[in-house]
Each structure stands twice: as C-alpha cells, then as structure tokens.
Design a protein around this motif. Structure first.
Motif, PDB file in Angstrom:
ATOM      1  N   SER A 140       0.816  -1.205   0.000  1.00  9.10           N
ATOM      2  CA  SER A 140       0.000   0.000   0.000  1.00  9.10           C
ATOM      3  C   SER A 140       0.856   1.264   0.000  1.00  9.10           C
ATOM      4  O   SER A 140       0.336   2.373  -0.111  1.00  9.10           O
ATOM      5  N   GLY A 141       2.170   1.117   0.102  1.00  4.91           N
ATOM      6  CA  GLY A 141       3.084   2.246   0.078  1.00  4.91           C
ATOM      7  C   GLY A 141       4.510   1.743   0.022  1.00  4.91           C
ATOM      8  O   GLY A 141       4.765   0.531   0.086  1.00  4.91           O
ATOM      9  N   ASP A 142       5.479   2.662  -0.095  1.00  5.37           N
ATOM     10  CA  ASP A 142       6.876   2.245  -0.204  1.00  5.37           C
ATOM     11  C   ASP A 142       7.292   1.332   0.937  1.00  5.37           C
ATOM     12  O   ASP A 142       8.030   0.360   0.750  1.00  5.37           O
ATOM     13  N   LEU A 143       6.840   1.642   2.156  1.00  2.79           N
ATOM     14  CA  LEU A 143       7.236   0.870   3.328  1.00  2.79           C
ATOM     15  C   LEU A 143       6.035   0.242   4.027  1.00  2.79           C
ATOM     16  O   LEU A 143       6.115  -0.086   5.214  1.00  2.79           O
ATOM     17  N   LYS A 144       4.936   0.100   3.312  1.00  5.47           N
ATOM     18  CA  LYS A 144       3.720  -0.444   3.910  1.00  5.47           C
ATOM     19  C   LYS A 144       3.265  -1.684   3.147  1.00  5.47           C
ATOM     20  O   LYS A 144       2.937  -1.613   1.964  1.00  5.47           O
ATOM     21  N   VAL A 145       3.271  -2.809   3.849  1.00  5.92           N
ATOM     22  CA  VAL A 145       2.841  -4.089   3.287  1.00  5.92           C
ATOM     23  C   VAL A 145       1.936  -4.776   4.294  1.00  5.92           C
ATOM     24  O   VAL A 145       2.199  -4.733   5.500  1.00  5.92           O
ATOM     25  N   ALA A 146       0.870  -5.385   3.812  1.00  9.15           N
ATOM     26  CA  ALA A 146      -0.041  -6.103   4.710  1.00  9.15           C
ATOM     27  C   ALA A 146      -0.597  -7.320   3.989  1.00  9.15           C
ATOM     28  O   ALA A 146      -0.767  -7.319   2.767  1.00  9.15           O
ATOM     29  N   SER A 147      -0.855  -8.369   4.760  1.00  8.65           N
ATOM     30  CA  SER A 147      -1.511  -9.543   4.183  1.00  8.65           C
ATOM     31  C   SER A 147      -3.000  -9.284   4.095  1.00  8.65           C
ATOM     32  O   SER A 147      -3.532  -8.367   4.731  1.00  8.65           O
ATOM     33  N   PHE A 148      -3.688 -10.107   3.293  1.00  8.95           N
ATOM     34  CA  PHE A 148      -5.147  -9.971   3.195  1.00  8.95           C
ATOM     35  C   PHE A 148      -5.806 -10.190   4.557  1.00  8.95           C
ATOM     36  O   PHE A 148      -6.866  -9.640   4.835  1.00  8.95           O
ATOM     37  N   ALA A 149      -5.179 -10.999   5.401  1.00  7.47           N
ATOM     38  CA  ALA A 149      -5.735 -11.235   6.740  1.00  7.47           C
ATOM     39  C   ALA A 149      -5.730  -9.959   7.566  1.00  7.47           C
ATOM     40  O   ALA A 149      -6.584  -9.765   8.445  1.00  7.47           O
ATOM     41  N   GLU A 150      -4.766  -9.086   7.290  1.00  4.89           N
ATOM     42  CA  GLU A 150      -4.688  -7.813   8.008  1.00  4.89           C
ATOM     43  C   GLU A 150      -5.552  -6.735   7.348  1.00  4.89           C
ATOM     44  O   GLU A 150      -6.049  -5.831   8.024  1.00  4.89           O
ATOM     45  N   LEU A 151      -5.722  -6.828   6.057  1.00  5.32           N
ATOM     46  CA  LEU A 151      -6.478  -5.816   5.322  1.00  5.32           C
ATOM     47  C   LEU A 151      -7.984  -5.989   5.477  1.00  5.32           C
ATOM     48  O   LEU A 151      -8.730  -5.010   5.478  1.00  5.32           O
ATOM     49  N   TYR A 152      -8.425  -7.239   5.575  1.00  8.18           N
ATOM     50  CA  TYR A 152      -9.854  -7.521   5.653  1.00  8.18           C
ATOM     51  C   TYR A 152     -10.197  -8.136   7.010  1.00  8.18           C
ATOM     52  O   TYR A 152      -9.378  -8.829   7.618  1.00  8.18           O
ATOM     53  N   GLU A 153     -11.429  -7.893   7.442  1.00 12.81           N
ATOM     54  CA  GLU A 153     -11.914  -8.494   8.689  1.00 12.81           C
ATOM     55  C   GLU A 153     -12.895  -9.607   8.334  1.00 12.81           C
ATOM     56  O   GLU A 153     -13.798  -9.404   7.517  1.00 12.81           O
ATOM     57  N   PHE A 154     -12.702 -10.767   8.916  1.00 12.15           N
ATOM     58  CA  PHE A 154     -13.509 -11.934   8.572  1.00 12.15           C
ATOM     59  C   PHE A 154     -14.373 -12.366   9.763  1.00 12.15           C
ATOM     60  O   PHE A 154     -13.914 -12.369  10.903  1.00 12.15           O
ATOM     61  N   LEU A 155     -15.612 -12.757   9.453  1.00  9.23           N
ATOM     62  CA  LEU A 155     -16.550 -13.187  10.490  1.00  9.23           C
ATOM     63  C   LEU A 155     -16.295 -14.624  10.917  1.00  9.23           C
ATOM     64  O   LEU A 155     -15.801 -15.447  10.131  1.00  9.23           O
ATOM     65  N   GLU A 156     -16.683 -14.927  12.111  1.00  4.51           N
ATOM     66  CA  GLU A 156     -16.666 -16.298  12.608  1.00  4.51           C
ATOM     67  C   GLU A 156     -17.975 -16.980  12.222  1.00  4.51           C
ATOM     68  O   GLU A 156     -18.996 -16.315  12.018  1.00  4.51           O
ATOM     69  N   PRO A 157     -17.977 -18.301  12.106  1.00  4.63           N
ATOM     70  CA  PRO A 157     -19.220 -19.005  11.770  1.00  4.63           C
ATOM     71  C   PRO A 157     -20.346 -18.662  12.739  1.00  4.63           C
ATOM     72  O   PRO A 157     -20.179 -18.734  13.961  1.00  4.63           O
ATOM     73  N   GLY A 158     -21.497 -18.287  12.188  1.00  7.15           N
ATOM     74  CA  GLY A 158     -22.676 -17.990  12.983  1.00  7.15           C
ATOM     75  C   GLY A 158     -22.644 -16.676  13.722  1.00  7.15           C
ATOM     76  O   GLY A 158     -23.560 -16.387  14.510  1.00  7.15           O
ATOM     77  N   GLN A 159     -21.642 -15.842  13.470  1.00 10.83           N
ATOM     78  CA  GLN A 159     -21.486 -14.617  14.251  1.00 10.83           C
ATOM     79  C   GLN A 159     -22.658 -13.653  14.077  1.00 10.83           C
ATOM     80  O   GLN A 159     -23.059 -12.987  15.032  1.00 10.83           O
ATOM     81  N   LEU A 160     -23.226 -13.591  12.874  1.00 10.90           N
ATOM     82  CA  LEU A 160     -24.368 -12.693  12.661  1.00 10.90           C
ATOM     83  C   LEU A 160     -25.627 -13.196  13.348  1.00 10.90           C
ATOM     84  O   LEU A 160     -26.529 -12.412  13.659  1.00 10.90           O
ATOM     85  N   LEU A 161     -25.684 -14.496  13.592  1.00  9.49           N
ATOM     86  CA  LEU A 161     -26.868 -15.065  14.243  1.00  9.49           C
ATOM     87  C   LEU A 161     -26.818 -14.879  15.752  1.00  9.49           C
ATOM     88  O   LEU A 161     -27.842 -15.045  16.433  1.00  9.49           O
ATOM     89  N   ASP A 162     -25.622 -14.560  16.252  1.00 10.49           N
ATOM     90  CA  ASP A 162     -25.450 -14.342  17.686  1.00 10.49           C
ATOM     91  C   ASP A 162     -25.707 -12.874  17.987  1.00 10.49           C
ATOM     92  O   ASP A 162     -24.867 -12.013  17.730  1.00 10.49           O
ATOM     93  N   GLU A 163     -26.876 -12.579  18.526  1.00 11.95           N
ATOM     94  CA  GLU A 163     -27.281 -11.187  18.755  1.00 11.95           C
ATOM     95  C   GLU A 163     -26.332 -10.467  19.709  1.00 11.95           C
ATOM     96  O   GLU A 163     -26.168  -9.254  19.655  1.00 11.95           O
ATOM     97  N   GLY A 164     -25.664 -11.218  20.577  1.00  8.93           N
ATOM     98  CA  GLY A 164     -24.779 -10.589  21.544  1.00  8.93           C
ATOM     99  C   GLY A 164     -23.363 -10.388  21.041  1.00  8.93           C
ATOM    100  O   GLY A 164     -22.515  -9.891  21.765  1.00  8.93           O
ATOM    101  N   ASN A 165     -23.116 -10.796  19.809  1.00  9.36           N
ATOM    102  CA  ASN A 165     -21.763 -10.690  19.260  1.00  9.36           C
ATOM    103  C   ASN A 165     -21.825 -10.013  17.903  1.00  9.36           C
ATOM    104  O   ASN A 165     -21.571 -10.619  16.878  1.00  9.36           O
TER     105      ASN A 165
END
Length: 527
Positions: free
Chosen positions: A484-509
């Motif tokens: 993303s820049g001369d001295l800036k590198v990130a993996s897709f794991a750092e660039l994107y946020e991923f949900l856990e299984p069933g996380q949207l179904l858990d109203e408290g999470n």
C-alpha cells in the motif's frame, strides 16, 4: 473489406503490368514484386492457423511485426502512460503463449514495479509441498441436489451466442469438452452450437428468459424443463446482474438477430433482444429462493445457483435471510466484480457501478459464514481471472472456483481491437459477419482453449506446491500480501476483517455494519 481491396489492387496491378508488358517488356520486372505479394495473399487467405491473416491477407502481417517487437513498444507505451491496460496486455501475451503451446518463461526477472502501491504476491514456503498428481475439482450440489456436478476450478464464464459468433461458441465448447471443464452459455439461450461438441454447460437464465420464455417474454416452466433435461446441461445459473453493467439489463441490436440467434433465444428474426433490468419471475428474496427451488425441481435435481455483481450489501443480507426462512439454498453463487465484463457497456456503468471483485468476495464469504450458510454453498469468482495467481488470490478471499471470459477470448485469438459492439471484430470472435467469422477456424482454436486451461491449472498446482500447500482449500488470507506504500505491506488477513461461523446469528456478538444491517434485513422485501 480491406481483404478484398488488397486482392483487387494486386489483381489490377498484375493485369496492368501484363498488358503494358506486351508493349514494353522491361515492365515485366515489376512482377518480381507483385507476384510474390499476390501469392502471399492467397496463402494467407487459405491458411487456418492465424485468424488475422485469414481475414486480412498481407496487411495482417504488420500486426505480427508489431507483436514481434512488442516488448520495446509496450515499455514505451507504459512509460508514456498511453497504454490503458499494461498489466492485462502482459497477461494476454502469457495466455497466447499457453494457448499456442509456446515457451512461457521470461528473462530478466519480473517486469513489474514491485515497490509500487497495489503490487501483490503470494508467500512461498522454504520447503515446497509435493505437487498434486491430478487437477483438484470441487463438488457442487447441496442436500436438495440429486445430480451434483464435479467441477473444474476454472471454467468458461458467461458469453452468449449473439454476443459471440457461432465459430467462437463451437471452439469454446469443444475446448471445454476436450479439457473436462464447463462452458457457461450466457443469457442468450442454449444454441445448437453449444450442443454440437457435447461439452458440459452451465445454462444461464437471465431476465429475458431466452430459450425458456413465453411469447410475452415471461418464464416458461414447460420449455425450461424440456431444455434442462439435456445431458449437456450440468448446472443452472440465475443471473441477477453482471459486472460490466449491473442493474442495466441488456440488448442485442436487431441487425445482429439472425435466424440462428432468433431460434436460440426464441424471438423473432430482426427483433431486438431486450433483457429487462429486473426479473419478472420473482420480486422478493423469498420468491427468488422459491424460483431457485422450482428450477432445481424442474431440472431433475441439477445444481442451481445465482450470479450477481454485489450492490447494496443489505440486498444480499435479505437473500440470506430468505435462505434461512425458506430452507432453500442455491447450490452456488457466482460473484462478478464491477471491473469484469468482456463486451460493450455504458462507460458510467462499467467505471462507476458495482463492487470490485475482491471486496465482493469478502462480503459474500463473510455473510454466508456469519449466517452459517457457507458450508452449503459454493462461491465462484468471475471478473478478470487471467492467471493461476488470480485464482489463488480469489481462493484466499473465499472463492471455491473461478470463471473466466476474457482469458478464454484471448485463447481464441482476441486482440482487444475494442470492436465488440460494432459487428466488425477482426478475429471473428464477437461478430456475426460471415466473412469475418470464417477467419476463426474451429478445429484450430479448440486445442488452444483446452491447452490454455490445462497449462493454467498446471501453473496453479505448481504455485500451490511452492506455497507449501496441498490443495486450493488450504489457501488463506495470510498467504497473499499487498503493498500500500513504499514501506507499507499487509496480508489480506490484516487488510480484511472476517466473520466467525454464525457470528451474525449471535445477537450478543455483533459485527459493525453487517450486524445493524442484518437486524433490519427482511426476506419479504429488498431492504
């Protein structure tokens, strides 16, 4: 046609020289130039390997001369910022080499600026994994599917007969049959050219319902059942939108609708084929799921999925809500990127509508995971898939397989003359002009399509091995890096946020935007 002008000029010159030579014999020496050119033109018109030379004898050689010295010219164009597609043109050369069976290696390392923002690469392993002995495949078909399909990781994306010539369709399907992969029909119906070679087909159903429509243009279940029973039809895809022009529908101009196209699309000859922006067979998320269930039943239990370019995230959340409420799931979802599309589209639509492929993949994978639907549905990625790395990058973001239209057109010989919408494609790929279509010799192009697919899968297997992985399922976001820049590198794991299984179904999470939008999503209307 330029071809005709060339021959006419040469023949006239030949005749004039012959007549003048009767009066002044020295002029016969001119035939030392004219005769070889005439012979070259005849040879070009009769050969079957090179479409450009077959359609444009003699003058077509200038194109190959430029291609021969392309590295120097391409570098000048890139440096001058005159070339709008430098990276794509680089991969086009690779695809040509693969399709022709030529040497693929390149000297002097990468030709990319690796310190330029946007550069991406895969992380390799110090100890590579053993290479797979055969192509890995994916099984498509959920619990309600009676005829699951074992699919290649790379298939031909949707391109209709009408948009493509009959020879292009024949070559693509013949290549699919030879290589053991699938050919998406596009929304223009199943033509006899799709069926001639017997390659596996993904029948796409668009809002025009071509090939399964009533005279009024609505869905015809009886006709659908009849066509879907065909042995070559392996999967059904409901197209909601496409990357090139999401939400715009489509039109095949009346002059292109000849007898064969009209027969495949079940419309009148010379009548414009109009695909409305929206379907008439359903109007709510629940009705969409019921339509998918109906198609699965009518087809005898074949896999049924849907394709779309991601627009409002809330719409997809509503679709997932409908899946949970009805218990009906599509067997696969094809995610098209807003940067995709091989034909003509309005500039504003292709440039400024639709979510880019990588972001859309993450959204679809995340929401399906967060609603515990991911295990039931395969995700197919479409949109500028040109190489094995493009496939691996898609796998890292959640795709199970990939479709490609652009690369398959290159394998056929497309030179990106950008005449797809004018019926004057010089390589016979996107034209209904018989004189130009003749240049694309099916028997010569079938092996090129098959060879491109085979070599790309081989490259995929080699890259997986170099990454220390044994299967595409093992590719994860942390395996791909982006600068993303001369001295800036990130993996897709750092660039994107991923949900856990069933996380949207858990109203408290909850999970930010998705959480709030999920609470308001309804299956009885688009939100």
């Amino acid at each position: 046609m330029a071809r005709q002008y060339t021959f006419v000029i040469l023949l006239i010159a030949f005749a004039v020289i012959g007549l003048v030579g009767l009066l002044w014999p020295p002029v016969w020496w001119s035939l030392l130039v004219i005769a070889p050119l005439l012979a070259l033109g005849i040879r070009d018109a009769m050969q079957t390997r090179h479409t450009v030379l077959r359609n444009f004898p003699i003058i077509g050689h200038f194109r190959y001369l430029i291609e021969h010295i392309r590295p120097e010219i391409q570098q000048y164009l890139v440096e001058s910022n005159l070339d709008a597609y430098p990276v794509e043109r680089e991969y086009r050369s690779l695809i040509y080499q693969r399709a022709k069976g030529d040497l693929e290696t390149r000297p002097f390392g990468t030709h990319r600026d690796v310190y330029r923002p946007g550069y991406e690469w895969a992380a390799h392993c110090t100890v590579p994994a053993p290479q797979l002995d055969e192509e890995p495949r994916i099984d498509i078909g959920g619990k309600d599917c009676k005829q699951p399909y074992s699919s290649s990781l790379l298939n031909i994306s949707a391109m209709s007969f009408g948009s493509l010539s009959s020879n292009a369709i024949l070559a693509l399907n013949g290549g699919a049959r030879a290589g053991g992969f699938a050919h998406n029909t596009g929304e223009g119906g199943v033509s006899r050219y799709h069926l001639e070679h017997g390659g596996d087909l993904i029948w796409q159903i668009g809002s025009g319902y071509f090939g399964c429509r009533t005279p009024e243009g609505r869905f015809n279940p009886e006709r659908f059942e009849e066509v879907a029973a065909g042995e070559s039809i392996r999967m059904i895809e409901v197209k909601l939108s496409q990357g090139a022009k999401p939400g715009a529908g489509g039109i095949l101009p009346a002059p292109k609708v000849n007898r064969e196209i009209a027969e495949a699309r079940e419309v009148a000859v010379g009548e414009a084929c109009i695909s409305p922006p929206a379907h008439s067979a359903f109007s709510t998320p629940v009705e969409l799921m019921e339509f998918i269930g109906k198609l699965r039943e009518l087809s005898g239990g074949k896999p049924v999925g849907m394709k779309f370019c991601m627009g409002r995230i809330s719409d997809f959340l509503a679709i997932c809500r409908a899946m949970l409420d009805t218990g009906i799931r599509p067997d696969f979802i094809t995610v098209d990127g807003g940067e995709g599309g091989t034909g003509a589209a309005p500039l504003e639509f292709s440039n400024s509508l639709g979510m880019p492929k990588r972001d859309a993949l993450v959204v679809v994978h995340d929401i399906l995971t967060g609603t515990n639907l991911r295990d039931d549905i395969r995700i197919i990625c479409s949109g500028k898939i040109l190489s094995a790395f493009h496939m691996i990058r898609s796998f890292a973001l959640g795709a199970d397989g990939c479709n490609s239209a652009r690369a398959m057109m290159f394998a056929l010989g497309c030179i990106q003359s950008l005449r797809c919408n004018s019926n004057t494609c010089p390589t016979g790929v996107t034209t209904q002009d018989p004189a130009l279509r003749r240049g694309l010799v099916v028997e010569e192009k079938i092996p090129r399509v098959q060879r491109y697919h085979q070599r790309t899968i081989e490259a995929l297997i080699k890259m997986l091995s170099a990454m220390g992985l044994n299967h595409p399922d093992e590719v994860m976001p942390h395996h791909i890096y982006r600068r993303s820049g001369d001295l800036k590198v990130a993996s897709f794991a750092e660039l994107y946020e991923f949900l856990e299984p069933g996380q949207l179904l858990d109203e408290g999470n909850g999970h930010g935007l998705f959480s709030e939008a999920w609470k308001s999503a309804r299956s009885d209307r688009w939100t």
